[in-house]
Design a protein around this motif. Structure first.
Motif, mmCIF file in Angstrom:
data_model
loop_
_atom_site.group_PDB
_atom_site.id
_atom_site.type_symbol
_atom_site.label_atom_id
_atom_site.label_comp_id
_atom_site.label_asym_id
_atom_site.label_seq_id
_atom_site.Cartn_x
_atom_site.Cartn_y
_atom_site.Cartn_z
ATOM 1 N N ARG A 101 -15.253 124.795 31.036
ATOM 2 C CA ARG A 101 -16.428 125.395 30.374
ATOM 3 C C ARG A 101 -17.647 124.615 30.838
ATOM 4 O O ARG A 101 -17.781 124.351 32.014
ATOM 5 N N THR A 102 -18.509 124.254 29.941
ATOM 6 C CA THR A 102 -19.722 123.537 30.335
ATOM 7 C C THR A 102 -19.439 122.054 30.549
ATOM 8 O O THR A 102 -18.530 121.487 29.936
ATOM 9 N N THR A 103 -20.202 121.458 31.411
ATOM 10 C CA THR A 103 -20.095 120.016 31.630
ATOM 11 C C THR A 103 -20.824 119.298 30.498
ATOM 12 O O THR A 103 -21.978 119.620 30.203
ATOM 13 N N PRO A 104 -20.170 118.351 29.865
ATOM 14 C CA PRO A 104 -20.841 117.654 28.764
ATOM 15 C C PRO A 104 -21.999 116.805 29.276
ATOM 16 O O PRO A 104 -21.965 116.321 30.412
ATOM 17 N N PRO A 105 -23.021 116.616 28.456
ATOM 18 C CA PRO A 105 -24.126 115.734 28.849
ATOM 19 C C PRO A 105 -23.615 114.315 29.095
ATOM 20 O O PRO A 105 -22.584 113.913 28.542
ATOM 21 N N ALA A 160 -17.094 123.043 22.946
ATOM 22 C CA ALA A 160 -18.032 123.656 23.892
ATOM 23 C C ALA A 160 -17.887 123.067 25.293
ATOM 24 O O ALA A 160 -18.332 123.666 26.269
ATOM 25 N N HIS A 161 -17.260 121.912 25.369
ATOM 26 C CA HIS A 161 -17.138 121.209 26.646
ATOM 27 C C HIS A 161 -15.689 121.083 27.117
ATOM 28 O O HIS A 161 -15.368 120.190 27.900
#
Length: 133
Positions: free
Chosen positions: A37-41, A32-33
């Motif tokens: 794509r999305t920035t990981p927490p 997912a990261h």
């Protein structure tokens, strides 16, 4: 792709299940990261590096029970591709992984098997293109 003896078949199945239920899901959690794509927490990459390293350590201990075979066994099918993903994701995501010697030896032995070497030769450039694309 299973040894002839019941104990060997059981160990082969257990190692295959380890891949499918422990190592591969820890790697899949990164998807997912993927870059772009999305920035990981905060702390996610470090934490997941620890989880994957822990799983690699468990794999190293589990490999002591792998039946001896010059040919790939059922338990060997998933690991080469998962290892290729780890190789590709390590520099892209800044993973900090610990590869036990037993796992490195197992991986090298798998890579010398013609069927696995051929699959990796075909798969790895496609994986790289996917991640770079």
């Amino acid at each position: 792709m299973l040894p002839p003896d019941p104990a060997g078949r059981a160990r082969t199945r257990a190692l295959s299940r380890f891949h499918d239920t422990r190592l591969e899901p820890a790697v899949r959690a990164l998807f997912a990261h993927l870059p772009g794509r999305t920035t990981p927490p905060d702390g996610f990459i470090s934490s997941q590096s620890g989880v994957i390293s822990q799983r690699l350590g468990q794999l190293g201990r589990t490999l002591e029970d792998r039946p001896d075979s010059p040919l790939p066994l059922m338990c060997d099918c998933g690991f080469p591709i998962t290892f290729a993903w780890l190789d590709a994701l390590t520099p892209r995501m800044g993973l900090d992984l610990e590869w036990p010697g037993e796992v490195a030896s197992y991986r090298a032995r798998l890579g010398r098997m013609p069927a696995i070497a051929a699959e990796l030769a075909d798969y790895t450039p496609k994986l790289t293109a996917f991640l770079d694309g």
